[in-house]
Design a protein around this motif. Structure first.
Motif, PDB file in Angstrom:
ATOM      1  N   MET A   1      39.048   1.548  -8.829  1.00  0.00           N
ATOM      2  CA  MET A   1      37.783   1.104  -8.779  1.00  0.00           C
ATOM      3  C   MET A   1      37.553  -0.374  -8.671  1.00  0.00           C
ATOM      4  SD  MET A   1      34.007   2.316 -10.228  1.00  0.00           S
ATOM      5  CE  MET A   1      34.464   1.891 -11.947  1.00  0.00           C
ATOM      6  N   ILE A   2      37.129  -0.984  -7.784  1.00  0.00           N
ATOM      7  CA  ILE A   2      36.926  -2.447  -7.627  1.00  0.00           C
ATOM      8  C   ILE A   2      35.495  -2.786  -7.731  1.00  0.00           C
ATOM      9  CG2 ILE A   2      37.250  -4.486  -6.142  1.00  0.00           C
ATOM     10  CD1 ILE A   2      39.451  -3.081  -4.662  1.00  0.00           C
ATOM     11  N   ILE A   3      35.350  -3.709  -8.833  1.00  0.00           N
ATOM     12  CA  ILE A   3      33.805  -4.072  -9.162  1.00  0.00           C
ATOM     13  C   ILE A   3      33.858  -5.611  -9.023  1.00  0.00           C
ATOM     14  CG2 ILE A   3      32.142  -4.323 -11.056  1.00  0.00           C
ATOM     15  CD1 ILE A   3      33.257  -2.120 -12.531  1.00  0.00           C
ATOM     16  N   VAL A   4      32.692  -5.931  -8.083  1.00  0.00           N
ATOM     17  CA  VAL A   4      32.792  -7.292  -7.896  1.00  0.00           C
ATOM     18  C   VAL A   4      31.363  -7.906  -8.236  1.00  0.00           C
ATOM     19  CG1 VAL A   4      32.566  -9.121  -5.912  1.00  0.00           C
ATOM     20  CG2 VAL A   4      34.256  -7.361  -5.813  1.00  0.00           C
ATOM     21  N   LYS A   5      31.096  -9.050  -9.114  1.00  0.00           N
ATOM     22  CA  LYS A   5      30.029  -9.432  -9.359  1.00  0.00           C
ATOM     23  C   LYS A   5      29.440 -10.330  -8.326  1.00  0.00           C
ATOM     24  CE  LYS A   5      27.466 -11.903 -13.237  1.00  0.00           C
ATOM     25  NZ  LYS A   5      27.822 -12.436 -14.595  1.00  0.00           N
ATOM     26  N   GLU A  12      28.676  -5.164  -6.921  1.00  0.00           N
ATOM     27  CA  GLU A  12      29.370  -4.230  -6.147  1.00  0.00           C
ATOM     28  C   GLU A  12      30.450  -3.463  -6.564  1.00  0.00           C
ATOM     29  OE1 GLU A  12      30.923  -3.892  -1.387  1.00  0.00           O
ATOM     30  OE2 GLU A  12      30.449  -5.777  -2.280  1.00  0.00           O
ATOM     31  N   CYS A  13      30.554  -2.232  -6.343  1.00  0.00           N
ATOM     32  CA  CYS A  13      31.559  -1.372  -6.790  1.00  0.00           C
ATOM     33  C   CYS A  13      32.038  -0.423  -5.718  1.00  0.00           C
ATOM     34  CB  CYS A  13      31.113  -0.358  -7.637  1.00  0.00           C
ATOM     35  SG  CYS A  13      30.055  -1.085  -9.511  1.00  0.00           S
ATOM     36  N   SER A  14      33.393  -0.559  -5.366  1.00  0.00           N
ATOM     37  CA  SER A  14      34.007   0.239  -4.413  1.00  0.00           C
ATOM     38  C   SER A  14      34.969   1.350  -4.839  1.00  0.00           C
ATOM     39  CB  SER A  14      34.752  -0.872  -3.489  1.00  0.00           C
ATOM     40  OG  SER A  14      33.785  -1.548  -2.789  1.00  0.00           O
ATOM     41  N   ILE A  15      34.945   2.455  -4.504  1.00  0.00           N
ATOM     42  CA  ILE A  15      35.990   3.440  -4.986  1.00  0.00           C
ATOM     43  C   ILE A  15      36.506   4.277  -4.023  1.00  0.00           C
ATOM     44  CG2 ILE A  15      36.156   5.338  -6.608  1.00  0.00           C
ATOM     45  CD1 ILE A  15      32.680   3.788  -6.804  1.00  0.00           C
ATOM     46  N   THR A  38      28.320  13.077 -14.283  1.00  0.00           N
ATOM     47  CA  THR A  38      27.464  12.413 -15.230  1.00  0.00           C
ATOM     48  C   THR A  38      28.284  11.510 -16.047  1.00  0.00           C
ATOM     49  OG1 THR A  38      26.025  14.277 -15.453  1.00  0.00           O
ATOM     50  CG2 THR A  38      25.922  12.654 -17.297  1.00  0.00           C
ATOM     51  N   SER A  39      29.542  12.024 -16.466  1.00  0.00           N
ATOM     52  CA  SER A  39      30.311  10.985 -17.183  1.00  0.00           C
ATOM     53  C   SER A  39      30.719   9.970 -16.404  1.00  0.00           C
ATOM     54  CB  SER A  39      31.702  11.760 -17.881  1.00  0.00           C
ATOM     55  OG  SER A  39      32.425  12.325 -16.665  1.00  0.00           O
ATOM     56  N   PHE A  40      31.002  10.058 -14.970  1.00  0.00           N
ATOM     57  CA  PHE A  40      31.559   8.963 -14.219  1.00  0.00           C
ATOM     58  C   PHE A  40      30.508   7.932 -14.277  1.00  0.00           C
ATOM     59  CE2 PHE A  40      31.105   7.241  -9.821  1.00  0.00           C
ATOM     60  CZ  PHE A  40      32.083   6.404  -9.781  1.00  0.00           C
ATOM     61  N   PHE A  41      29.258   8.283 -13.983  1.00  0.00           N
ATOM     62  CA  PHE A  41      28.053   7.104 -13.818  1.00  0.00           C
ATOM     63  C   PHE A  41      28.085   6.747 -15.299  1.00  0.00           C
ATOM     64  CE2 PHE A  41      27.166   9.193  -9.943  1.00  0.00           C
ATOM     65  CZ  PHE A  41      26.901   8.141  -9.040  1.00  0.00           C
ATOM     66  N   ALA A  42      28.087   7.442 -16.433  1.00  0.00           N
ATOM     67  CA  ALA A  42      28.080   6.893 -17.760  1.00  0.00           C
ATOM     68  C   ALA A  42      28.819   5.750 -17.805  1.00  0.00           C
ATOM     69  CB  ALA A  42      28.038   7.782 -18.669  1.00  0.00           C
ATOM     70  N   LYS A  43      30.174   5.936 -17.641  1.00  0.00           N
ATOM     71  CA  LYS A  43      31.147   4.976 -17.498  1.00  0.00           C
ATOM     72  C   LYS A  43      31.026   3.742 -16.679  1.00  0.00           C
ATOM     73  CE  LYS A  43      36.163   3.846 -17.061  1.00  0.00           C
ATOM     74  NZ  LYS A  43      37.571   4.749 -16.601  1.00  0.00           N
ATOM     75  N   LEU A  44      30.430   4.068 -15.665  1.00  0.00           N
ATOM     76  CA  LEU A  44      30.040   2.885 -14.441  1.00  0.00           C
ATOM     77  C   LEU A  44      29.112   2.155 -14.966  1.00  0.00           C
ATOM     78  CD1 LEU A  44      30.496   1.764 -11.730  1.00  0.00           C
ATOM     79  CD2 LEU A  44      29.060   3.413 -10.869  1.00  0.00           C
ATOM     80  N   ASP A  70      35.802   6.279   5.655  1.00  0.00           N
ATOM     81  CA  ASP A  70      36.866   6.669   5.205  1.00  0.00           C
ATOM     82  C   ASP A  70      36.854   7.483   4.034  1.00  0.00           C
ATOM     83  OD1 ASP A  70      36.444   4.807   3.522  1.00  0.00           O
ATOM     84  OD2 ASP A  70      38.037   3.338   3.413  1.00  0.00           O
ATOM     85  N   GLY A  71      35.623   7.701   3.682  1.00  0.00           N
ATOM     86  CA  GLY A  71      35.371   8.603   2.397  1.00  0.00           C
ATOM     87  C   GLY A  71      35.045   7.994   1.240  1.00  0.00           C
ATOM     88  N   SER A  72      35.260   6.482   1.030  1.00  0.00           N
ATOM     89  CA  SER A  72      35.181   5.713   0.028  1.00  0.00           C
ATOM     90  C   SER A  72      33.827   5.392  -0.426  1.00  0.00           C
ATOM     91  CB  SER A  72      35.949   4.475   0.202  1.00  0.00           C
ATOM     92  OG  SER A  72      35.333   3.533   1.239  1.00  0.00           O
ATOM     93  N   ILE A  73      33.511   5.158  -1.476  1.00  0.00           N
ATOM     94  CA  ILE A  73      31.931   4.960  -1.984  1.00  0.00           C
ATOM     95  C   ILE A  73      31.718   3.499  -2.343  1.00  0.00           C
ATOM     96  CG2 ILE A  73      30.222   5.695  -3.477  1.00  0.00           C
ATOM     97  CD1 ILE A  73      31.067   7.927  -1.673  1.00  0.00           C
ATOM     98  N   ARG A  74      30.795   2.853  -1.812  1.00  0.00           N
ATOM     99  CA  ARG A  74      30.059   1.584  -2.275  1.00  0.00           C
ATOM    100  C   ARG A  74      28.998   1.732  -2.860  1.00  0.00           C
ATOM    101  NH1 ARG A  74      31.098  -2.409   2.893  1.00  0.00           N
ATOM    102  NH2 ARG A  74      33.581  -2.507   2.763  1.00  0.00           N
ATOM    103  N   ILE A  75      28.984   1.215  -4.086  1.00  0.00           N
ATOM    104  CA  ILE A  75      27.650   1.318  -5.133  1.00  0.00           C
ATOM    105  C   ILE A  75      27.353   0.017  -5.340  1.00  0.00           C
ATOM    106  CG2 ILE A  75      26.738   2.193  -7.082  1.00  0.00           C
ATOM    107  CD1 ILE A  75      28.581   4.193  -7.231  1.00  0.00           C
ATOM    108  N   PHE A  76      25.943  -0.299  -5.184  1.00  0.00           N
ATOM    109  CA  PHE A  76      25.489  -1.556  -5.699  1.00  0.00           C
ATOM    110  C   PHE A  76      24.546  -1.346  -6.867  1.00  0.00           C
ATOM    111  CE2 PHE A  76      26.167  -3.031  -1.284  1.00  0.00           C
ATOM    112  CZ  PHE A  76      26.425  -4.383  -1.418  1.00  0.00           C
TER     113      PHE A  76
END
Length: 259
Positions: A1-5, A12-15, A38-44, A70-76
């Motif tokens: 997972m790449i996290i960019v401030k 921005e998080c890219s997984i 749930t645990s994934f989002f708690a860690k994030l 491509d199936g990857s996820i981007r989270i802001f």
């Protein structure tokens, strides 16, 4: 997972899909907020909170998610203070009040009274005006949805054709240059820059139905502009009343100025 401030309030998080599969998750499960995430989002939340200096007692952390081709996820992840919440709420309230003014019972009765082609034209006009009003919420101060309410600006727009005309608003000329530098590699076929009442407005023709391209365009608009709307009536007003600064290839010229 790449996290960019991206700034003091946004991360921005890219997984990659392969990373999710390694921990027993699927992109669909993350997008839909399945119980096993749930645990994934708690860690994030913990990692993002540390990046942004998040104080859960006085601030709110909002998240928006988008599944890429491509199936990857981007989270802001966006940290919001009470001031941010008030500004975003005022923006949404203004849009809601505008919708109520557009969609009066009198207007509905007028549409119902028409016949044939005129009825369809009148209905389409009202729907277009309402959609454009809602699109204004996609500005920098918009409230993003949480991961439990999955309707995000990035994934909600499905173009009917490959060409869409965006209008982007900036406070300064420098903001227009920064935006241009970010989007100049996208399939943009025309762009014009105007100045109107102290602000700068750019019309941008994007030729693509690729969701990832549309996502990149909208992300740049959220980050670098005050407002981004699509196929909006306001564009006509800007063309008629604004001073044209760069008539053609504004994106290219502004990018050259940034080098």
């Amino acid at each position: 997972m790449i996290i960019v401030k991206m700034n003091d309030t946004t991360v921005e998080c890219s997984i990659a899909a392969s990373e999710l599969h390694e921990i027993g998750l699927t992109p669909e499960a993350v997008i839909n907020g399945a119980e096993n995430t749930t645990s994934f989002f708690a860690k994030l939340n913990r990692e993002v909170g540390q990046q942004l200096g998040y104080n859960p007692e006085t601030e709110v952390m909002m998240m928006s998610k988008n599944m890429m081709m491509d199936g990857s996820i981007r989270i802001f992840a966006v940290k919001m203070t009470n001031d941010d919440i008030q500004k975003a709420s005022d923006r949404i309230k203004g849009a809601a009040e505008t919708v109520l003014r557009i969609l009066t019972q009198e207007k509905i009765d007028e549409i119902k009274a028409k016949s044939g082609r005129d009825k369809g034209i009148a209905l389409n006009e009202v729907i277009t005006n309402v959609s454009e009003t809602i699109n204004r919420i996609y500005g920098r101060e918009a409230i993003e949805t949480t991961h439990t309410e999955e309707t995000t600006p990035e994934s909600s727009y499905q173009p009917l054709s490959e060409y869409a005309e965006y209008m982007v608003e900036f406070d300064t000329f420098d903001e227009a240059k920064r935006f241009s530098k970010v989007v100049h590699k996208l399939p943009i076929v025309d762009s014009t820059l105007y100045k109107l009442e102290g602000g700068y407005y750019m019309t941008v023709g994007l030729m693509s139905a690729d969701e990832s391209v549309i996502y990149d365009m909208r992300r740049a608009g959220v980050e670098y502009s005050n407002m981004l709307v699509v196929n909006a009536l306001e564009t006509r007003y800007v063309r008629e009343h604004g001073d044209c600064i760069l008539k053609a290839d504004a994106i290219i010229h502004l990018t050259d100025l940034s080098r």
